[in-house]
Design a protein around this motif. Structure first.
Motif, PDB file in Angstrom:
ATOM      1  N   LEU A   1      48.612  35.663  39.801  1.00  0.00           N
ATOM      2  CA  LEU A   1      49.432  35.190  38.685  1.00  0.00           C
ATOM      3  C   LEU A   1      50.499  34.210  39.167  1.00  0.00           C
ATOM      4  CD1 LEU A   1      49.916  38.424  36.541  1.00  0.00           C
ATOM      5  CD2 LEU A   1      48.432  36.464  36.090  1.00  0.00           C
ATOM      6  N   ARG A   2      51.037  34.440  40.368  1.00  0.00           N
ATOM      7  CA  ARG A   2      52.026  33.506  40.917  1.00  0.00           C
ATOM      8  C   ARG A   2      51.379  32.165  41.241  1.00  0.00           C
ATOM      9  NH1 ARG A   2      54.711  36.802  45.578  1.00  0.00           N
ATOM     10  NH2 ARG A   2      53.188  38.402  45.155  1.00  0.00           N
ATOM     11  N   VAL A   3      50.163  32.193  41.816  1.00  0.00           N
ATOM     12  CA  VAL A   3      49.449  30.952  42.120  1.00  0.00           C
ATOM     13  C   VAL A   3      49.104  30.229  40.822  1.00  0.00           C
ATOM     14  CG1 VAL A   3      47.331  29.978  43.101  1.00  0.00           C
ATOM     15  CG2 VAL A   3      48.552  31.783  44.318  1.00  0.00           C
ATOM     16  N   ALA A   4      48.613  30.961  39.823  1.00  0.00           N
ATOM     17  CA  ALA A   4      48.271  30.366  38.533  1.00  0.00           C
ATOM     18  C   ALA A   4      49.501  29.748  37.870  1.00  0.00           C
ATOM     19  CB  ALA A   4      47.639  31.408  37.611  1.00  0.00           C
ATOM     20  N   ALA A   5      50.651  30.416  37.972  1.00  0.00           N
ATOM     21  CA  ALA A   5      51.878  29.886  37.371  1.00  0.00           C
ATOM     22  C   ALA A   5      52.291  28.578  38.048  1.00  0.00           C
ATOM     23  CB  ALA A   5      53.003  30.911  37.474  1.00  0.00           C
ATOM     24  N   GLU A   6      52.177  28.518  39.361  1.00  0.00           N
ATOM     25  CA  GLU A   6      52.536  27.297  40.086  1.00  0.00           C
ATOM     26  C   GLU A   6      51.606  26.148  39.709  1.00  0.00           C
ATOM     27  OE1 GLU A   6      54.708  24.934  42.656  1.00  0.00           O
ATOM     28  OE2 GLU A   6      55.154  26.984  42.056  1.00  0.00           O
TER      29      GLU A   6
ATOM     30  N   ARG B   1      40.583  31.876  43.455  1.00  0.00           N
ATOM     31  CA  ARG B   1      39.521  31.884  42.444  1.00  0.00           C
ATOM     32  C   ARG B   1      39.966  32.605  41.175  1.00  0.00           C
ATOM     33  NH1 ARG B   1      34.053  33.153  45.942  1.00  0.00           N
ATOM     34  NH2 ARG B   1      33.920  31.091  46.899  1.00  0.00           N
ATOM     35  N   SER B   2      40.662  33.722  41.334  1.00  0.00           N
ATOM     36  CA  SER B   2      41.162  34.461  40.167  1.00  0.00           C
ATOM     37  C   SER B   2      42.183  33.628  39.392  1.00  0.00           C
ATOM     38  CB  SER B   2      41.799  35.778  40.606  1.00  0.00           C
ATOM     39  OG  SER B   2      40.843  36.607  41.213  1.00  0.00           O
ATOM     40  N   ALA B   3      43.040  32.911  40.115  1.00  0.00           N
ATOM     41  CA  ALA B   3      44.035  32.062  39.453  1.00  0.00           C
ATOM     42  C   ALA B   3      43.347  30.928  38.702  1.00  0.00           C
ATOM     43  CB  ALA B   3      45.012  31.492  40.491  1.00  0.00           C
ATOM     44  N   LEU B   4      42.349  30.307  39.319  1.00  0.00           N
ATOM     45  CA  LEU B   4      41.630  29.216  38.656  1.00  0.00           C
ATOM     46  C   LEU B   4      40.851  29.718  37.443  1.00  0.00           C
ATOM     47  CD1 LEU B   4      40.368  27.155  41.720  1.00  0.00           C
ATOM     48  CD2 LEU B   4      42.190  26.555  40.117  1.00  0.00           C
ATOM     49  N   GLN B   5      40.293  30.937  37.529  1.00  0.00           N
ATOM     50  CA  GLN B   5      39.593  31.511  36.385  1.00  0.00           C
ATOM     51  C   GLN B   5      40.545  31.686  35.201  1.00  0.00           C
ATOM     52  OE1 GLN B   5      36.408  32.018  35.759  1.00  0.00           O
ATOM     53  NE2 GLN B   5      36.908  32.802  33.735  1.00  0.00           N
ATOM     54  N   LEU B   6      41.749  32.121  35.481  1.00  0.00           N
ATOM     55  CA  LEU B   6      42.749  32.269  34.424  1.00  0.00           C
ATOM     56  C   LEU B   6      43.061  30.918  33.785  1.00  0.00           C
ATOM     57  CD1 LEU B   6      44.689  34.270  33.036  1.00  0.00           C
ATOM     58  CD2 LEU B   6      46.337  33.728  34.810  1.00  0.00           C
ATOM     59  N   LEU B   7      43.191  29.876  34.604  1.00  0.00           N
ATOM     60  CA  LEU B   7      43.477  28.537  34.080  1.00  0.00           C
ATOM     61  C   LEU B   7      42.279  27.972  33.317  1.00  0.00           C
ATOM     62  CD1 LEU B   7      45.448  27.043  37.096  1.00  0.00           C
ATOM     63  CD2 LEU B   7      46.351  27.985  34.954  1.00  0.00           C
ATOM     64  N   ARG B   8      41.053  28.334  33.732  1.00  0.00           N
ATOM     65  CA  ARG B   8      39.869  27.908  32.969  1.00  0.00           C
ATOM     66  C   ARG B   8      39.859  28.558  31.602  1.00  0.00           C
ATOM     67  NH1 ARG B   8      37.311  27.854  37.983  1.00  0.00           N
ATOM     68  NH2 ARG B   8      36.775  30.048  37.876  1.00  0.00           N
ATOM     69  N   GLU B   9      40.225  29.840  31.541  1.00  0.00           N
ATOM     70  CA  GLU B   9      40.278  30.544  30.252  1.00  0.00           C
ATOM     71  C   GLU B   9      41.329  29.934  29.334  1.00  0.00           C
ATOM     72  OE1 GLU B   9      40.896  34.608  31.306  1.00  0.00           O
ATOM     73  OE2 GLU B   9      38.869  34.837  32.117  1.00  0.00           O
ATOM     74  N   GLU B  10      42.397  29.388  29.921  1.00  0.00           N
ATOM     75  CA  GLU B  10      43.442  28.716  29.138  1.00  0.00           C
ATOM     76  C   GLU B  10      43.079  27.257  28.849  1.00  0.00           C
ATOM     77  OE1 GLU B  10      47.113  29.159  31.249  1.00  0.00           O
ATOM     78  OE2 GLU B  10      46.990  31.344  31.246  1.00  0.00           O
ATOM     79  N   ARG B  11      41.940  26.831  29.328  1.00  0.00           N
ATOM     80  CA  ARG B  11      41.431  25.455  29.150  1.00  0.00           C
ATOM     81  C   ARG B  11      42.345  24.409  29.763  1.00  0.00           C
ATOM     82  NH1 ARG B  11      39.892  26.460  23.069  1.00  0.00           N
ATOM     83  NH2 ARG B  11      38.236  27.941  23.398  1.00  0.00           N
ATOM     84  N   LEU B  12      42.992  24.767  30.877  1.00  0.00           N
ATOM     85  CA  LEU B  12      43.838  23.811  31.585  1.00  0.00           C
ATOM     86  C   LEU B  12      43.075  23.115  32.701  1.00  0.00           C
ATOM     87  CD1 LEU B  12      47.146  25.838  31.790  1.00  0.00           C
ATOM     88  CD2 LEU B  12      46.617  23.909  30.296  1.00  0.00           C
ATOM     89  N   VAL B  13      42.004  23.733  33.182  1.00  0.00           N
ATOM     90  CA  VAL B  13      41.166  23.132  34.211  1.00  0.00           C
ATOM     91  C   VAL B  13      39.705  23.300  33.832  1.00  0.00           C
ATOM     92  CG1 VAL B  13      42.826  23.504  36.085  1.00  0.00           C
ATOM     93  CG2 VAL B  13      41.061  25.203  35.653  1.00  0.00           C
ATOM     94  N   VAL B  14      38.868  22.441  34.409  1.00  0.00           N
ATOM     95  CA  VAL B  14      37.427  22.472  34.201  1.00  0.00           C
ATOM     96  C   VAL B  14      36.790  22.469  35.586  1.00  0.00           C
ATOM     97  CG1 VAL B  14      35.445  21.258  33.222  1.00  0.00           C
ATOM     98  CG2 VAL B  14      37.644  21.184  32.055  1.00  0.00           C
ATOM     99  N   THR B  15      35.819  23.342  35.797  1.00  0.00           N
ATOM    100  CA  THR B  15      35.154  23.423  37.091  1.00  0.00           C
ATOM    101  C   THR B  15      33.670  23.131  36.915  1.00  0.00           C
ATOM    102  OG1 THR B  15      36.728  25.071  37.852  1.00  0.00           O
ATOM    103  CG2 THR B  15      34.670  24.914  39.069  1.00  0.00           C
TER     104      THR B  15
END
Length: 129
Positions: A28-33, A67-81
């Motif tokens: 969550l800290r990595v995802a927030a950053e 990977r968990s942080a990026l998955q969270l950002l994908r769910e928020e539609r902030l990143v695309v992989t």
């Protein structure tokens, strides 16, 4: 780990409403950053994010944490992989929240190229050339 520079170190004061940094999961800290960097446009829309391995080294965490942080950002539609990497999302519907209503049938919807329209055009020109 210096993921959230603005977070005070040590225990929080009672009644502050924020848990101590040690209690917040690392992903969550990595995802927030990364979310902050995306919102501030430090990572340009359509731009490629660093690799999982380099992000793990930067934040001093395991690659699975990234990977968990990026998955969270994908769910928020902030990143695309895709198979080429992870890109900052851009265009309509790339932000958090439900997707905008589509006027065309879902099968007729045009896919969004993760590198953005310029990268898609360059790829088409390179393929045809």
């Amino acid at each position: 780990m210096a993921v959230l520079d603005s977070a005070p170190s040590g225990d929080e004061l009672p009644g502050s409403g924020r848990p101590p940094e040690e209690e917040v999961p690392r992903y969550l800290r990595v995802a927030a950053e990364l979310r902050d960097a995306l919102v501030r446009h430090a990572l340009a829309p359509g731009g490629r994010l660093p690799s999982e391995r380099s992000l793990a080294q930067r934040y001093h965490v395991n690659r699975q944490t990234v990977r968990s942080a990026l998955q969270l950002l994908r769910e928020e539609r902030l990143v695309v992989t895709d198979r080429r990497g992870t890109f900052a999302a851009d265009g309509p519907g790339s932000g958090p929240g439900p997707p905008p209503p589509s006027r065309a049938a879902p099968s007729a919807a045009r896919p969004v190229f993760p590198g953005g329209p310029r990268a898609a055009e360059a790829l088409v020109r390179a393929t045809l050339g």
